[in-house]
Design a protein around this motif. Structure first.
Motif, PDB file in Angstrom:
ATOM      1  N   MET A   1       0.815  -1.198   0.000  1.00 60.59           N
ATOM      2  CA  MET A   1       0.000   0.000   0.000  1.00 60.59           C
ATOM      3  C   MET A   1       0.861   1.265   0.000  1.00 60.59           C
ATOM      4  O   MET A   1       0.502   2.259  -0.607  1.00 60.59           O
ATOM      5  N   GLU A   2       2.011   1.189   0.703  1.00 60.66           N
ATOM      6  CA  GLU A   2       2.892   2.356   0.784  1.00 60.66           C
ATOM      7  C   GLU A   2       3.377   2.773  -0.608  1.00 60.66           C
ATOM      8  O   GLU A   2       3.446   3.964  -0.911  1.00 60.66           O
ATOM      9  N   ASN A   3       3.694   1.791  -1.452  1.00 61.74           N
ATOM     10  CA  ASN A   3       4.160   2.108  -2.807  1.00 61.74           C
ATOM     11  C   ASN A   3       3.077   2.771  -3.647  1.00 61.74           C
ATOM     12  O   ASN A   3       3.370   3.656  -4.456  1.00 61.74           O
ATOM     13  N   ILE A   4       1.831   2.361  -3.456  1.00 66.62           N
ATOM     14  CA  ILE A   4       0.724   2.955  -4.202  1.00 66.62           C
ATOM     15  C   ILE A   4       0.532   4.413  -3.776  1.00 66.62           C
ATOM     16  O   ILE A   4       0.353   5.301  -4.614  1.00 66.62           O
ATOM     17  N   CYS A   5       0.612   4.670  -2.473  1.00 60.88           N
ATOM     18  CA  CYS A   5       0.475   6.049  -1.978  1.00 60.88           C
ATOM     19  C   CYS A   5       1.608   6.916  -2.498  1.00 60.88           C
ATOM     20  O   CYS A   5       1.389   8.046  -2.937  1.00 60.88           O
ATOM     21  N   ARG A   6       2.824   6.391  -2.455  1.00 61.29           N
ATOM     22  CA  ARG A   6       3.973   7.159  -2.944  1.00 61.29           C
ATOM     23  C   ARG A   6       3.828   7.449  -4.437  1.00 61.29           C
ATOM     24  O   ARG A   6       4.117   8.560  -4.892  1.00 61.29           O
ATOM     25  N   ALA A   7       3.370   6.482  -5.197  1.00 60.95           N
ATOM     26  CA  ALA A   7       3.181   6.684  -6.640  1.00 60.95           C
ATOM     27  C   ALA A   7       2.126   7.748  -6.909  1.00 60.95           C
ATOM     28  O   ALA A   7       2.279   8.565  -7.825  1.00 60.95           O
ATOM     29  N   ALA A   8       1.069   7.772  -6.109  1.00 56.13           N
ATOM     30  CA  ALA A   8       0.023   8.784  -6.287  1.00 56.13           C
ATOM     31  C   ALA A   8       0.569  10.184  -5.997  1.00 56.13           C
ATOM     32  O   ALA A   8       0.312  11.136  -6.743  1.00 56.13           O
ATOM     33  N   ILE A   9       1.345  10.310  -4.930  1.00 57.87           N
ATOM     34  CA  ILE A   9       1.937  11.605  -4.580  1.00 57.87           C
ATOM     35  C   ILE A   9       2.935  12.030  -5.649  1.00 57.87           C
ATOM     36  O   ILE A   9       2.985  13.191  -6.052  1.00 57.87           O
ATOM     37  N   GLU A  10       3.736  11.085  -6.122  1.00 56.31           N
ATOM     38  CA  GLU A  10       4.696  11.380  -7.182  1.00 56.31           C
ATOM     39  C   GLU A  10       3.975  11.852  -8.442  1.00 56.31           C
ATOM     40  O   GLU A  10       4.397  12.809  -9.094  1.00 56.31           O
ATOM     41  N   GLY A  11       2.891  11.179  -8.794  1.00 54.87           N
ATOM     42  CA  GLY A  11       2.120  11.558  -9.977  1.00 54.87           C
ATOM     43  C   GLY A  11       1.565  12.968  -9.864  1.00 54.87           C
ATOM     44  O   GLY A  11       1.644  13.759 -10.806  1.00 54.87           O
ATOM     45  N   ALA A  12       1.014  13.294  -8.705  1.00 55.26           N
ATOM     46  CA  ALA A  12       0.473  14.644  -8.492  1.00 55.26           C
ATOM     47  C   ALA A  12       1.580  15.688  -8.571  1.00 55.26           C
ATOM     48  O   ALA A  12       1.399  16.768  -9.141  1.00 55.26           O
ATOM     49  N   THR A  13       2.741  15.370  -8.047  1.00 56.10           N
ATOM     50  CA  THR A  13       3.869  16.297  -8.090  1.00 56.10           C
ATOM     51  C   THR A  13       4.373  16.474  -9.518  1.00 56.10           C
ATOM     52  O   THR A  13       4.750  17.580  -9.921  1.00 56.10           O
ATOM     53  N   MET A  14       4.348  15.418 -10.303  1.00 58.58           N
ATOM     54  CA  MET A  14       4.760  15.512 -11.711  1.00 58.58           C
ATOM     55  C   MET A  14       3.799  16.402 -12.501  1.00 58.58           C
ATOM     56  O   MET A  14       4.229  17.127 -13.397  1.00 58.58           O
ATOM     57  N   VAL A  15       2.515  16.368 -12.167  1.00 60.32           N
ATOM     58  CA  VAL A  15       1.550  17.259 -12.824  1.00 60.32           C
ATOM     59  C   VAL A  15       1.896  18.715 -12.507  1.00 60.32           C
ATOM     60  O   VAL A  15       1.849  19.583 -13.389  1.00 60.32           O
ATOM     61  N   LEU A  16       2.267  18.993 -11.272  1.00 68.82           N
ATOM     62  CA  LEU A  16       2.688  20.346 -10.908  1.00 68.82           C
ATOM     63  C   LEU A  16       3.939  20.743 -11.689  1.00 68.82           C
ATOM     64  O   LEU A  16       4.068  21.872 -12.145  1.00 68.82           O
ATOM     65  N   ARG A  17       4.865  19.797 -11.848  1.00 71.36           N
ATOM     66  CA  ARG A  17       6.089  20.073 -12.599  1.00 71.36           C
ATOM     67  C   ARG A  17       5.762  20.382 -14.060  1.00 71.36           C
ATOM     68  O   ARG A  17       6.356  21.263 -14.675  1.00 71.36           O
ATOM     69  N   TYR A  18       4.807  19.660 -14.611  1.00 73.99           N
ATOM     70  CA  TYR A  18       4.386  19.897 -15.991  1.00 73.99           C
ATOM     71  C   TYR A  18       3.879  21.336 -16.144  1.00 73.99           C
ATOM     72  O   TYR A  18       4.200  22.028 -17.095  1.00 73.99           O
ATOM     73  N   GLY A  19       3.100  21.805 -15.171  1.00 71.58           N
ATOM     74  CA  GLY A  19       2.614  23.186 -15.197  1.00 71.58           C
ATOM     75  C   GLY A  19       3.751  24.186 -15.083  1.00 71.58           C
ATOM     76  O   GLY A  19       3.768  25.215 -15.749  1.00 71.58           O
ATOM     77  N   ALA A  20       4.733  23.864 -14.242  1.00 74.36           N
ATOM     78  CA  ALA A  20       5.891  24.747 -14.076  1.00 74.36           C
ATOM     79  C   ALA A  20       6.701  24.831 -15.367  1.00 74.36           C
ATOM     80  O   ALA A  20       7.237  25.898 -15.695  1.00 74.36           O
ATOM     81  N   GLU A  21       6.773  23.745 -16.104  1.00 76.22           N
ATOM     82  CA  GLU A  21       7.498  23.768 -17.381  1.00 76.22           C
ATOM     83  C   GLU A  21       6.843  24.744 -18.355  1.00 76.22           C
ATOM     84  O   GLU A  21       7.524  25.430 -19.108  1.00 76.22           O
ATOM     85  N   GLY A  22       5.524  24.821 -18.334  1.00 76.08           N
ATOM     86  CA  GLY A  22       4.814  25.794 -19.170  1.00 76.08           C
ATOM     87  C   GLY A  22       5.164  27.217 -18.780  1.00 76.08           C
ATOM     88  O   GLY A  22       5.352  28.083 -19.634  1.00 76.08           O
ATOM     89  N   MET A  23       5.269  27.460 -17.486  1.00 77.17           N
ATOM     90  CA  MET A  23       5.657  28.794 -17.025  1.00 77.17           C
ATOM     91  C   MET A  23       7.089  29.107 -17.443  1.00 77.17           C
ATOM     92  O   MET A  23       7.384  30.223 -17.861  1.00 77.17           O
ATOM     93  N   GLU A  24       7.965  28.123 -17.355  1.00 78.62           N
ATOM     94  CA  GLU A  24       9.354  28.321 -17.750  1.00 78.62           C
ATOM     95  C   GLU A  24       9.475  28.643 -19.241  1.00 78.62           C
ATOM     96  O   GLU A  24      10.293  29.465 -19.639  1.00 78.62           O
ATOM     97  N   ARG A  25       8.641  28.000 -20.053  1.00 78.07           N
ATOM     98  CA  ARG A  25       8.662  28.287 -21.491  1.00 78.07           C
ATOM     99  C   ARG A  25       8.267  29.732 -21.773  1.00 78.07           C
ATOM    100  O   ARG A  25       8.599  30.281 -22.815  1.00 78.07           O
ATOM    101  N   ASN A  26       7.553  30.338 -20.833  1.00 76.72           N
ATOM    102  CA  ASN A  26       7.134  31.730 -20.976  1.00 76.72           C
ATOM    103  C   ASN A  26       8.027  32.687 -20.187  1.00 76.72           C
ATOM    104  O   ASN A  26       7.641  33.821 -19.919  1.00 76.72           O
TER     105      ASN A  26
END
Length: 68
Positions: A1-26
Motif C-alpha cells: 500500500m505504501e508504494n501505491i500512496c507514494r506513486a500517487a503523490i509522485e504523480g500529483a507532483t509531476m503534474v505540478l512540474r508539468y505546469g511549471a514547465e509551461g511557465m518556464e517556457r514563458n
C-alpha cells in the motif's frame, strides 16, 4: 500500500512540474519552491518535490496554510 500512496503523490507532483514547465517556457523561472499546508510536514514529500523540480523547497514555520 505504501508504494501505491507514494506513486500517487509522485504523480500529483509531476503534474505540478508539468505546469511549471509551461511557465518556464514563458520566461518565468522559479528560484525556489514554496510549499504550505499540513502535508509539508512530510520530509519525504518535500524531498520528492525538491528532486522533481530540481529546486530548493521552502516551507513556513506555521504549515497550516496562508490563511492562518
Amino acid at each position: 500500500m505504501e508504494n501505491i500512496c507514494r506513486a500517487a503523490i509522485e504523480g500529483a507532483t509531476m503534474v505540478l512540474r508539468y505546469g511549471a514547465e509551461g511557465m518556464e517556457r514563458n520566461g518565468l523561472e522559479p528560484g525556489e519552491i514554496h510549499l504550505v499546508g499540513g502535508e509539508t510536514e512530510s520530509l519525504v514529500w518535500r524531498q520528492m518535490v525538491a528532486d522533481i523540480f530540481n529546486q530548493p523547497v521552502v516551507s513556513p514555520v506555521n504549515n497550516r496554510g496562508w490563511c492562518s
